[in-house]
Motif scaffolding. Structure first.
Motif, PDB file in Angstrom:
ATOM      1  N   ASP A  82      -1.301  -8.315   6.659  1.00  0.00           N
ATOM      2  CA  ASP A  82      -2.600  -7.992   7.252  1.00  0.00           C
ATOM      3  C   ASP A  82      -2.895  -6.505   7.130  1.00  0.00           C
ATOM      4  N   ARG A  83      -1.894  -5.672   7.361  1.00  0.00           N
ATOM      5  CA  ARG A  83      -2.094  -4.218   7.241  1.00  0.00           C
ATOM      6  C   ARG A  83      -2.391  -3.823   5.797  1.00  0.00           C
ATOM      7  N   VAL A  84      -1.695  -4.442   4.855  1.00  0.00           N
ATOM      8  CA  VAL A  84      -1.944  -4.139   3.438  1.00  0.00           C
ATOM      9  C   VAL A  84      -3.389  -4.468   3.073  1.00  0.00           C
ATOM     10  N   LEU A  85      -3.846  -5.629   3.477  1.00  0.00           N
ATOM     11  CA  LEU A  85      -5.207  -6.053   3.151  1.00  0.00           C
ATOM     12  C   LEU A  85      -6.241  -5.135   3.793  1.00  0.00           C
ATOM     13  N   LYS A  86      -6.041  -4.793   5.031  1.00  0.00           N
ATOM     14  CA  LYS A  86      -7.013  -3.936   5.722  1.00  0.00           C
ATOM     15  C   LYS A  86      -7.088  -2.547   5.090  1.00  0.00           C
ATOM     16  N   ARG A  87      -5.988  -2.074   4.536  1.00  0.00           N
ATOM     17  CA  ARG A  87      -5.991  -0.750   3.911  1.00  0.00           C
ATOM     18  C   ARG A  87      -6.613  -0.745   2.521  1.00  0.00           C
ATOM     19  N   HIS A  88      -6.460  -1.826   1.791  1.00  0.00           N
ATOM     20  CA  HIS A  88      -6.713  -1.751   0.350  1.00  0.00           C
ATOM     21  C   HIS A  88      -7.765  -2.712  -0.197  1.00  0.00           C
ATOM     22  N   VAL A  89      -8.425  -3.485   0.649  1.00  0.00           N
ATOM     23  CA  VAL A  89      -9.525  -4.335   0.189  1.00  0.00           C
ATOM     24  C   VAL A  89     -10.837  -3.615   0.484  1.00  0.00           C
ATOM     25  N   LYS A  90     -11.631  -3.410  -0.567  1.00  0.00           N
ATOM     26  CA  LYS A  90     -12.869  -2.633  -0.472  1.00  0.00           C
ATOM     27  C   LYS A  90     -14.069  -3.548  -0.731  1.00  0.00           C
ATOM     28  N   SER A 138       0.286  -0.685  -4.689  1.00  0.00           N
ATOM     29  CA  SER A 138       1.545  -0.356  -5.357  1.00  0.00           C
ATOM     30  C   SER A 138       2.332   0.704  -4.594  1.00  0.00           C
ATOM     31  N   ALA A 139       1.616   1.630  -3.965  1.00  0.00           N
ATOM     32  CA  ALA A 139       2.275   2.724  -3.252  1.00  0.00           C
ATOM     33  C   ALA A 139       2.556   2.395  -1.783  1.00  0.00           C
ATOM     34  N   ASP A 140       2.077   1.261  -1.323  1.00  0.00           N
ATOM     35  CA  ASP A 140       2.185   0.905   0.093  1.00  0.00           C
ATOM     36  C   ASP A 140       3.543   0.257   0.362  1.00  0.00           C
ATOM     37  N   LYS A 141       4.350   0.875   1.211  1.00  0.00           N
ATOM     38  CA  LYS A 141       5.688   0.357   1.503  1.00  0.00           C
ATOM     39  C   LYS A 141       5.658  -0.991   2.213  1.00  0.00           C
ATOM     40  N   ASP A 142       4.519  -1.315   2.839  1.00  0.00           N
ATOM     41  CA  ASP A 142       4.423  -2.607   3.507  1.00  0.00           C
ATOM     42  C   ASP A 142       4.339  -3.767   2.512  1.00  0.00           C
ATOM     43  N   PHE A 143       3.893  -3.488   1.275  1.00  0.00           N
ATOM     44  CA  PHE A 143       3.726  -4.584   0.320  1.00  0.00           C
ATOM     45  C   PHE A 143       5.068  -5.197  -0.094  1.00  0.00           C
TER      46      PHE A 143
END
Length: 307
Positions: free
Chosen positions: A74-82, A102-107
């Motif tokens: 959920d955090r990955v999506l909220k940060r990177h979906v535009k 790619s740079a997000d450690k949560d992925f």
């Protein structure tokens, strides 16, 4: 989705034959669609008559049910979906910042969670949410992994990951529950074959502009019905890739052509769609005799533009 892309050369030849005559191409489109559907059906598993397929309404969550935590995804999506990006003639796309993912450690953390999941211990609704999230995450992972291995070479389409020997849809995409899976494994075996829930098609995204939009939050079992219905509604509100009514002609996503059987056939599609439309006039028109056309599918990667 995309399991039948090898038919491209055949269909291209058919288009040439159809357009060689004197009649307008649009007049011949129904015949072309029937051919496209027939060819697609050879590669898309027929599951609509499988016994024992589940419906979400029959499997409400119970107190004490096991759960799976999708908060990392959920955090990955909220940060990177535009939202609101345009790709050619397709507007209103939820695009993905693949470099950011790619740079997000949560992925990778979430991918590890999927790999270690005890899927069989989860109740049905939790499994459905997990497999839809897994499809979207593994699809993104295929692109991220390729671009990490090939710096400076951004993919134009996920289809570029296919080879003559192996379509991208059949390539190992990752591990879920300790088992290596492909995107086709997830879509056809874990979702379509197990679930009589055609709204799944509005929830899984093959990283392309014409796909239903990637939801900017994780699917979770406790609100899954509302999320799935909202996905369908937002898809149908997009007049460039979901639904467009002009007079007595309706244009809809090609997914409804390829996967018509999942909706109860072509007549079933027309009966299914009004539940997701807001316009009462459009709902009434679909009950009448209307001409059906399908949007061309834009396979551009749903990549967010760089600032």
């Amino acid at each position: 989705l995309g399991a039948f892309l090898g038919m491209g050369a055949v269909l291209a030849g058919v288009v040439t034959l159809l357009t060689a005559g004197f009649m307008p191409l649009d007049f011949l489109k129904p015949a072309y669609y029937r051919l496209e559907k027939r060819v697609a059906s050879k590669s898309i598993p027929k599951v609509h008559k499988e016994p024992g397929r589940l419906r979400l309404a029959d499997h409400p969550l119970q107190p004490g049910d096991a759960t799976f935590d999708h908060s990392t995804w959920d955090r990955v999506l909220k940060r990177h979906v535009k939202p609101g990006v345009t790709f050619g003639g397709v507007t209103g796309v939820n695009a993905v910042d693949y470099a950011g993912v790619s740079a997000d450690k949560d992925f990778p953390k979430y991918l590890s969670q999927l790999a270690e999941a005890d899927v069989d211990a989860l109740p049905p609704a939790e499994q459905l949410a997990l497999w839809m999230n897994a499809y979207n995450a593994l699809c993104i992972a295929l692109i991220v992994d390729h671009e990490r291995a090939n710096p400076g070479q951004e993919l134009a389409s996920i289809n570029k990951l296919s080879t003559r020997q192996l379509a991208v849809w059949n390539k190992p995409a990752g591990t879920v529950g300790g088992k290596q899976v492909s995107l086709n494994d997830v879509e056809h075996e874990m979702l379509r074959r197990r679930w009589a829930e055609p709204a799944v098609h509005g929830c899984i995204v093959c990283a392309s502009a014409s796909c239903p939009n990637l939801r900017p939050e994780a699917f979770t079992a406790d609100k899954l019905r509302d999320q799935m219905d909202d996905q369908m509604k937002s898809w149908m509100q997009n007049p460039t890739k979901g639904f467009l009514l002009a007079g007595r002609r309706v244009t809809i996503s090609r997914i409804f052509l390829w996967f018509a059987d999942d909706f109860g056939g072509f007549k079933g599609v027309r009966k299914h769609l009004p539940a997701y439309l807001e316009d009462e006039g459009a709902k009434a028109t679909l009950k009448k005799r209307v001409a059906t056309r399908y949007f061309e599918y834009d396979w551009q990667i749903n990549r967010a533009p760089t600032a």
